[in-house]
Design a protein around this motif. Structure first.
Motif, short mmCIF file in Angstrom:
data_model
loop_
_atom_site.label_atom_id
_atom_site.label_comp_id
_atom_site.label_asym_id
_atom_site.label_seq_id
_atom_site.Cartn_x
_atom_site.Cartn_y
_atom_site.Cartn_z
N GLY A 237 -13.11 4.55 9.83
CA GLY A 237 -12.01 4.22 10.73
C GLY A 237 -10.81 5.14 10.61
O GLY A 237 -10.53 5.71 9.55
N GLU A 238 -10.06 5.26 11.69
CA GLU A 238 -8.81 6.03 11.69
C GLU A 238 -7.78 5.39 10.76
O GLU A 238 -7.02 6.09 10.10
N ARG A 239 -7.76 4.07 10.70
CA ARG A 239 -6.80 3.37 9.84
C ARG A 239 -7.32 3.22 8.41
O ARG A 239 -6.54 3.22 7.46
N THR A 240 -8.63 3.10 8.26
CA THR A 240 -9.16 2.94 6.91
C THR A 240 -9.18 4.25 6.14
O THR A 240 -9.02 4.26 4.91
N PHE A 241 -9.33 5.37 6.84
CA PHE A 241 -9.48 6.65 6.16
C PHE A 241 -8.30 7.00 5.26
O PHE A 241 -8.50 7.40 4.10
N PRO A 242 -7.04 6.87 5.73
CA PRO A 242 -5.93 7.21 4.84
C PRO A 242 -5.89 6.34 3.58
O PRO A 242 -5.51 6.83 2.50
N VAL A 243 -6.27 5.08 3.70
CA VAL A 243 -6.28 4.20 2.54
C VAL A 243 -7.37 4.64 1.56
O VAL A 243 -7.16 4.69 0.34
N ILE A 244 -8.54 4.95 2.09
CA ILE A 244 -9.64 5.43 1.24
C ILE A 244 -9.23 6.71 0.53
O ILE A 244 -9.43 6.87 -0.69
N ARG A 245 -8.65 7.64 1.27
CA ARG A 245 -8.25 8.93 0.68
C ARG A 245 -7.23 8.74 -0.44
O ARG A 245 -7.28 9.43 -1.46
N GLU A 246 -6.32 7.77 -0.29
CA GLU A 246 -5.26 7.58 -1.27
C GLU A 246 -5.67 6.70 -2.45
O GLU A 246 -5.25 6.93 -3.59
N ARG A 247 -6.53 5.68 -2.20
CA ARG A 247 -6.74 4.65 -3.22
C ARG A 247 -8.16 4.56 -3.77
O ARG A 247 -8.39 3.83 -4.74
N VAL A 248 -9.09 5.26 -3.18
CA VAL A 248 -10.47 5.26 -3.68
C VAL A 248 -10.67 6.51 -4.52
O VAL A 248 -10.38 7.62 -4.08
#
Length: 403
Positions: A237-248
């Motif tokens: 997702g467009e919204r999930t990707f930044p979270v994954i990049r920062e927190r995974v």
């Protein structure tokens, strides 16, 4: 970006509908891996998967006007059931678009939970396109399967539970399709615990998140191909990707063969039925797709158990083949009395159990005075299977290994 406060706000809404699922230590998988493995059993959740959490949080925040107009979504199955149940409980009409070849069990369950099912397209992306058309035509609210902060926050309540149930956890392993689950779980865990590692896992045939991280932006795959239909998504997702990049911390992939082994071992050793998407975290742990230390506390999140029974038969059989527990061979016999009995004696002397025998005299690929025989065998492992083949060859049989 999604915050811990968003997940905490979702918790009260989610707790009114979803179950707090168990987290159990596994002696079996701890012994196999050398780690301290605890299974988060979201397979015991209502509707059989975690999706009820995000769907409940999204539906609970609809305005009065949105409630009256109803909701629409697209799903391969688990999100469909979650939205159908959450909407029915809230008195909201739901239309669910599912891929034409979605598992029958998931389609039927979605209808039982109160959703109006529309079958369209070959995969999630094509089903989603049809759902967007319905959204525009009927002015419904689209409940995205993953790319929505409210959905992500609802899924994140699993992370809060893990932090409370296993505060000593070192690594949490989470499946990734579109990324809503891991975005929410990572946000909750990183907000609650110090030094916890979050590892994401995708199927090799649907690795959009891994590809997106390599290239620095969301990438859409041309197609997906995996037995893990719940994470068979072309694009993160467009919204999930930044979270994954920062927190995974890391994203790895596993093969369908490795997924099949994990499904089979969970069923056989833990008496737990898990679908392909739900088994990928354990597959990654068993295959050491990521590094971990001896005695490290690892929590694979088993996200769902809604596996179609026909699919399960195929997956378990593939798992047994990969584990060396099932062998299918083909050979030729002279078409004369006693030939089949002698073949069976050789197999019996090798301590193999026969599941089935198929005897065919009509194949065009063999001589007129011969018969083609396929034999399905139960074996004890790869070494035993090799011994059986070697024994047959020593007795003069030409053997083709079919599985």
């Amino acid at each position: 970006m999604l915050s811990l406060e968003d997940v905490l706000a979702a918790r009260e809404r989610v707790d009114a509908v979803a179950r707090r699922t168990p987290l159990e230590y596994s002696h079996t998988f701890s012994e196999i891996t050398g780690a301290s493995v605890h299974l988060k059993l979201e397979t015991f959740q209502r509707t059989g998967s975690f999706k009820i959490r995000g769907a409940t949080n999204r539906v609970a925040t609809l305005s009065a006007a949105e409630t009256e107009r109803g909701v629409v979504t697209a799903s391969a199955g688990n999100h469909a059931q979650g939205v159908a149940l959450a909407a029915s409980r809230a008195g909201v009409h739901s239309t669910i678009v599912m891929p034409t070849y979605a598992p029958i069990s998931k389609v039927d369950a979605t209808r039982r939970y109160g959703g109006d099912v529309v079958l369209h397209g070959l995969d999630y992306s094509e089903a989603q396109a049809r759902a967007r058309e319905i959204e525009a035509a009927e002015d419904r609210t689209y409940v995205h399967a993953f790319d929505d902060e409210l959905v992500m926050a609802g899924q994140g309540t699993i992370g809060l539970e893990i932090a409370e149930q296993c505060p000593e956890v070192d690594t949490v392993v989470v499946p990734i399709g579109g990324g809503g689950l891991i975005a929410g779980v990572a946000t909750a865990l990183k907000g609650r615990l110090d030094d916890v590692r979050v590892v994401g896992v995708q199927a090799e045939g649907a690795s959009s998140a891994a590809e997106s991280l390599r290239k620095g932006s969301p990438q859409e795959l041309a197609s997906v191909d995996t037995i893990a239909d719940g994470i068979a998504v072309r694009s993160v997702g467009e919204r999930t990707f930044p979270v994954i990049r920062e927190r995974v911390d890391e994203v790895v992939t596993v093969s369908d063969e490795e997924i099949a082994v994990a499904v089979t071992k969970l069923l056989e050793r833990s008496k737990t039925l898990v679908e392909g998407a739900g088994a990928v975290p354990l597959a990654a742990t068993l295959e050491r797709a990521f590094d971990y230390e001896p005695d490290e506390t690892v929590v694979p999140l088993l996200s769902g158990g809604n596996i179609d029974m026909n699919t399960m038969t195929t997956v378990v059989m593939r798992g047994l083949v990969e584990m060396g527990r099932y062998l299918k061979i083909r050979t030729e016999l002279k078409d004369r009395p006693g030939s089949l009995e002698r073949l069976v004696e050789v197999v019996a002397d090798a301590n193999a159990n026969i599941f089935a025998i198929r005897h065919d005299r009509t194949s065009r690929d063999i001589a007129v005075n011969a018969a083609e025989v396929e034999v399905d065998l139960e074996t004890h492992g790869h070494e035993h299977a090799a011994e059986i083949v070697a024994s047959l060859e020593e007795h003069g049989y030409e053997v083709d290994v079919l599985a």
